[in-house]
Design a protein around this motif. Structure first.
Motif, PDB file in Angstrom:
ATOM      1  N   TYR A   1       0.831  -1.268  -0.048  1.00  0.00           N
ATOM      2  CA  TYR A   1       0.020   0.040  -0.039  1.00  0.00           C
ATOM      3  C   TYR A   1       0.966   1.469  -0.021  1.00  0.00           C
ATOM      4  O   TYR A   1       0.586   2.353  -0.638  1.00  0.00           O
ATOM      5  CB  TYR A   1      -0.844  -0.051   1.096  1.00  0.00           C
ATOM      6  CG  TYR A   1      -2.004   1.052   1.295  1.00  0.00           C
ATOM      7  CD1 TYR A   1      -3.130   0.935   0.033  1.00  0.00           C
ATOM      8  CD2 TYR A   1      -1.887   2.341   1.969  1.00  0.00           C
ATOM      9  CE1 TYR A   1      -4.123   1.910   0.054  1.00  0.00           C
ATOM     10  CE2 TYR A   1      -2.962   3.138   1.702  1.00  0.00           C
ATOM     11  CZ  TYR A   1      -4.047   3.174   0.711  1.00  0.00           C
ATOM     12  OH  TYR A   1      -4.889   3.928   0.570  1.00  0.00           O
ATOM     13  N   GLN A   2       2.184   1.254   0.645  1.00  0.00           N
ATOM     14  CA  GLN A   2       2.810   2.195   0.432  1.00  0.00           C
ATOM     15  C   GLN A   2       3.335   2.694  -0.978  1.00  0.00           C
ATOM     16  O   GLN A   2       3.219   3.785  -1.161  1.00  0.00           O
ATOM     17  CB  GLN A   2       4.144   2.074   1.247  1.00  0.00           C
ATOM     18  CG  GLN A   2       5.173   0.835   0.882  1.00  0.00           C
ATOM     19  CD  GLN A   2       6.071   0.479   1.789  1.00  0.00           C
ATOM     20  OE1 GLN A   2       6.740   1.359   2.390  1.00  0.00           O
ATOM     21  NE2 GLN A   2       6.321  -0.737   2.176  1.00  0.00           N
TER      22      GLN A   2
ATOM     23  N   LEU B   1       0.093   4.437  -2.432  1.00  0.00           N
ATOM     24  CA  LEU B   1       0.253   5.668  -1.945  1.00  0.00           C
ATOM     25  C   LEU B   1       1.029   6.930  -3.019  1.00  0.00           C
ATOM     26  O   LEU B   1       0.527   7.870  -3.165  1.00  0.00           O
ATOM     27  CB  LEU B   1       0.444   5.863  -0.494  1.00  0.00           C
ATOM     28  CG  LEU B   1      -0.741   5.554   0.682  1.00  0.00           C
ATOM     29  CD1 LEU B   1      -0.067   5.179   1.907  1.00  0.00           C
ATOM     30  CD2 LEU B   1      -1.855   6.336   0.515  1.00  0.00           C
TER      31      LEU B   1
ATOM     32  N   TYR C   1      -1.442   8.711  -5.210  1.00  0.00           N
ATOM     33  CA  TYR C   1      -1.603  10.028  -4.634  1.00  0.00           C
ATOM     34  C   TYR C   1      -0.652  10.915  -4.722  1.00  0.00           C
ATOM     35  O   TYR C   1      -0.624  12.100  -4.275  1.00  0.00           O
ATOM     36  CB  TYR C   1      -2.059   9.834  -3.104  1.00  0.00           C
ATOM     37  CG  TYR C   1      -3.463   9.271  -2.775  1.00  0.00           C
ATOM     38  CD1 TYR C   1      -4.585   9.440  -3.190  1.00  0.00           C
ATOM     39  CD2 TYR C   1      -3.317   7.717  -2.645  1.00  0.00           C
ATOM     40  CE1 TYR C   1      -5.904   9.009  -2.976  1.00  0.00           C
ATOM     41  CE2 TYR C   1      -4.316   7.131  -2.224  1.00  0.00           C
ATOM     42  CZ  TYR C   1      -5.573   7.704  -2.599  1.00  0.00           C
ATOM     43  OH  TYR C   1      -6.763   7.229  -2.062  1.00  0.00           O
TER      44      TYR C   1
ATOM     45  N   ALA D   1       4.329   8.590   2.656  1.00  0.00           N
ATOM     46  CA  ALA D   1       3.717   7.465   2.634  1.00  0.00           C
ATOM     47  C   ALA D   1       3.478   6.383   3.900  1.00  0.00           C
ATOM     48  O   ALA D   1       2.396   5.684   4.368  1.00  0.00           O
ATOM     49  CB  ALA D   1       3.835   6.596   1.498  1.00  0.00           C
TER      50      ALA D   1
ATOM     51  N   TYR E   1       0.681   7.003   6.801  1.00  0.00           N
ATOM     52  CA  TYR E   1      -0.542   6.547   6.609  1.00  0.00           C
ATOM     53  C   TYR E   1      -0.635   4.785   6.940  1.00  0.00           C
ATOM     54  O   TYR E   1      -1.649   4.342   7.604  1.00  0.00           O
ATOM     55  CB  TYR E   1      -1.014   6.560   5.301  1.00  0.00           C
ATOM     56  CG  TYR E   1      -1.445   8.013   4.725  1.00  0.00           C
ATOM     57  CD1 TYR E   1      -2.649   8.497   4.984  1.00  0.00           C
ATOM     58  CD2 TYR E   1      -0.499   8.957   4.357  1.00  0.00           C
ATOM     59  CE1 TYR E   1      -3.022   9.882   4.722  1.00  0.00           C
ATOM     60  CE2 TYR E   1      -0.577  10.284   3.958  1.00  0.00           C
ATOM     61  CZ  TYR E   1      -2.027  10.733   4.159  1.00  0.00           C
ATOM     62  OH  TYR E   1      -2.303  12.048   3.960  1.00  0.00           O
TER      63      TYR E   1
ATOM     64  N   LEU F   1      -7.515  11.107  -0.449  1.00  0.00           N
ATOM     65  CA  LEU F   1      -6.540  11.017   0.351  1.00  0.00           C
ATOM     66  C   LEU F   1      -6.892  11.452   1.782  1.00  0.00           C
ATOM     67  O   LEU F   1      -6.394  10.844   2.858  1.00  0.00           O
ATOM     68  CB  LEU F   1      -5.097  11.618   0.021  1.00  0.00           C
ATOM     69  CG  LEU F   1      -4.213  11.714   0.818  1.00  0.00           C
ATOM     70  CD1 LEU F   1      -3.441  10.317   0.783  1.00  0.00           C
ATOM     71  CD2 LEU F   1      -2.916  12.518   0.392  1.00  0.00           C
TER      72      LEU F   1
ATOM     73  N   VAL G   1      -8.362   8.728   3.972  1.00  0.00           N
ATOM     74  CA  VAL G   1      -7.441   7.449   4.211  1.00  0.00           C
ATOM     75  C   VAL G   1      -7.192   7.332   5.539  1.00  0.00           C
ATOM     76  O   VAL G   1      -7.318   6.187   6.233  1.00  0.00           O
ATOM     77  CB  VAL G   1      -6.322   7.586   3.304  1.00  0.00           C
ATOM     78  CG1 VAL G   1      -5.242   6.104   3.634  1.00  0.00           C
ATOM     79  CG2 VAL G   1      -6.562   7.370   1.940  1.00  0.00           C
TER      80      VAL G   1
END
Length: 403
Positions: free
Chosen positions: A247-248, A251, A255, A262, A265, A312, A315
């Motif tokens: 997921y990093q 991001l 985004y 990143a 989050y 974003l 999130v």
């Protein structure tokens, strides 16, 4: 003799918090070193020009080693408890940290993470046994405290990336040898208590009471319930592998965030999971283990489905709620399995915690391949459906029937 019975009973059921917190701290240090591996992925991906599939293989090597060996060590130590395996496992992880810090290529990184995986495999079954021994009558609370240590260690991975590996690069892993050395000393202290308990008359009473018919065969209903619990662990672990490992990158790509930004989050998701792990035990005592597991899986499903589609700004709050709900079943599933398998504490812990690593390892490879073939957006969409597999929680027996 009869007058001494109440005192003996009280001693057998007392909760030894200093040991519970000590083994939880050891769990934090052990899992912090595991967390170094995904934390350093963005650095290695750039410096060694790794593909997402290679990133997945590193995660696979780490987690599969722990997964395969945890039930093996659990089976062995159920028959022959070995207190000083705890500091030896931490020592193995220390060697892995040194290897990662100075690894010249992809294959040396793979070799180094094998040492970390082996150290984790040695630690977890005996760590769970220490928490069980020191729990007295408060098994749910003790297991929650123990698991919070490990989940906190895992949750620190994004912070490691932002504060250590971005400014220091790959060599920053060498600093974790200091933590490992402290962990060896701490676990040596715990192991001495563990050895004393094993040789005391009190511990022999505890062992007989805990073992019961542990050497007997498990019923078909118990085996089926354990299979369901393993399946739920599979669903949660694959989702966690998607968030923790990839997921990093989503991001950064989707985004436009920097590597450092990143990480914060992902940290929110993981630290919320730590809080959920802690409160899961007491909540299950209040509402039932089966009900908590059901709520955790199905309650997190709609949030997971929303995650790939929100702006974003949403999130972080969604991650906070999602992490809390999804990980509230972490310690509960372990305790539930231990109660289904009396006298097999190490094996139960090895199956659930070990398989969590193993399933996450397989998930990391599969998800990495999907990301290379179809892109990160498709991979995150695929992950969002995994918590729906928690529907099988309906098939678990209620707490009274399980007991």
């Amino acid at each position: 003799m009869q007058a001494a019975a109440p005192k003996q009973s009280a001693l057998n059921t007392s909760t030894i918090y200093r040991i519970i917190f000590a083994i939880s701290l050891g769990h934090l240090m052990n899992d912090s070193m595991q967390a170094v591996v995904p934390a350093i992925f963005p650095i290695l991906e750039q410096s060694m020009n790794l593909s997402y599939t290679q990133v997945g293989w590193i995660a696979f090597a780490l987690n599969m080693t722990s997964s395969i060996m945890q039930p093996v060590f659990g089976f062995y130590t159920d028959k022959k408890p070995s207190p000083f395996l705890l500091p030896l496992g931490m020592l193995s992880s220390m060697f892995g940290m040194i290897g990662i810090a100075f690894a010249p290529n992809f294959y040396f990184v793979l070799l180094s993470v094998l040492f970390i995986g082996l150290g984790s495999a040695v630690f977890h079954p005996e760590g769970a046994r220490v928490a069980f021994m020191a729990a007295g009558t408060k098994r749910g609370l003790a297991q929650s405290i123990y698991q919070v240590g490990g989940n906190t260690g895992n949750a620190l991975a994004p912070i490691f990336t932002a504060l250590i590996f971005v400014p220091l690069g790959q060599s920053g892993a060498a600093w974790f040898t200091i933590s490992a050395a402290i962990g060896v000393l701490l676990l040596w202290y715990v192991s001495r208590w563990y050895r004393t308990e094993l040789t005391s008359g009190t511990m022999r009473v505890k062992k007989r009471a805990a073992a019961g018919n542990g050497e007997g065969k498990l019923s078909r209903q118990v085996k089926l319930a354990v299979v369901f619990l393993i399946f739920l662990t599979f669903a949660r672990s694959w989702y966690n592998a998607g968030i923790g490992n990839f997921y990093q990158f989503y991001l950064i790509e989707h985004y436009g965030l920097s590597i450092r930004a990143a990480q914060y989050y992902v940290f929110i998701f993981m630290i919320a999971g730590v809080v959920g792990t802690f409160f899961g035990g007491p909540l299950s005592d209040r509402f039932g283990k089966r009900n908590l597991i059901l709520f955790s899986m199905l309650g997190s499903a709609p949030l997971a489905l929303l995650l790939p589609h929100i702006p974003l700004v949403w999130v972080a709050p969604l991650f906070a709620v999602l992490g809390f709900i999804l990980f509230s079943n972490f310690s509960v599933i372990v305790v539930y399995t231990q109660e289904l398998m009396p006298g097999k504490v190490g094996m139960a812990s090895g199956l659930i915690v070990g398989l969590a690593f193993g399933m996450g390892a397989l998930g990391a490879v599969v998800l990495g391949k999907l990301a290379d073939m179809y892109g990160l957006t498709f991979t995150m969409m695929f992950c969002s459906f995994l918590p729906l597999l928690g529907i099988v929680s309906w098939l678990l027996p209620n707490d009274r029937k399980a007991q």
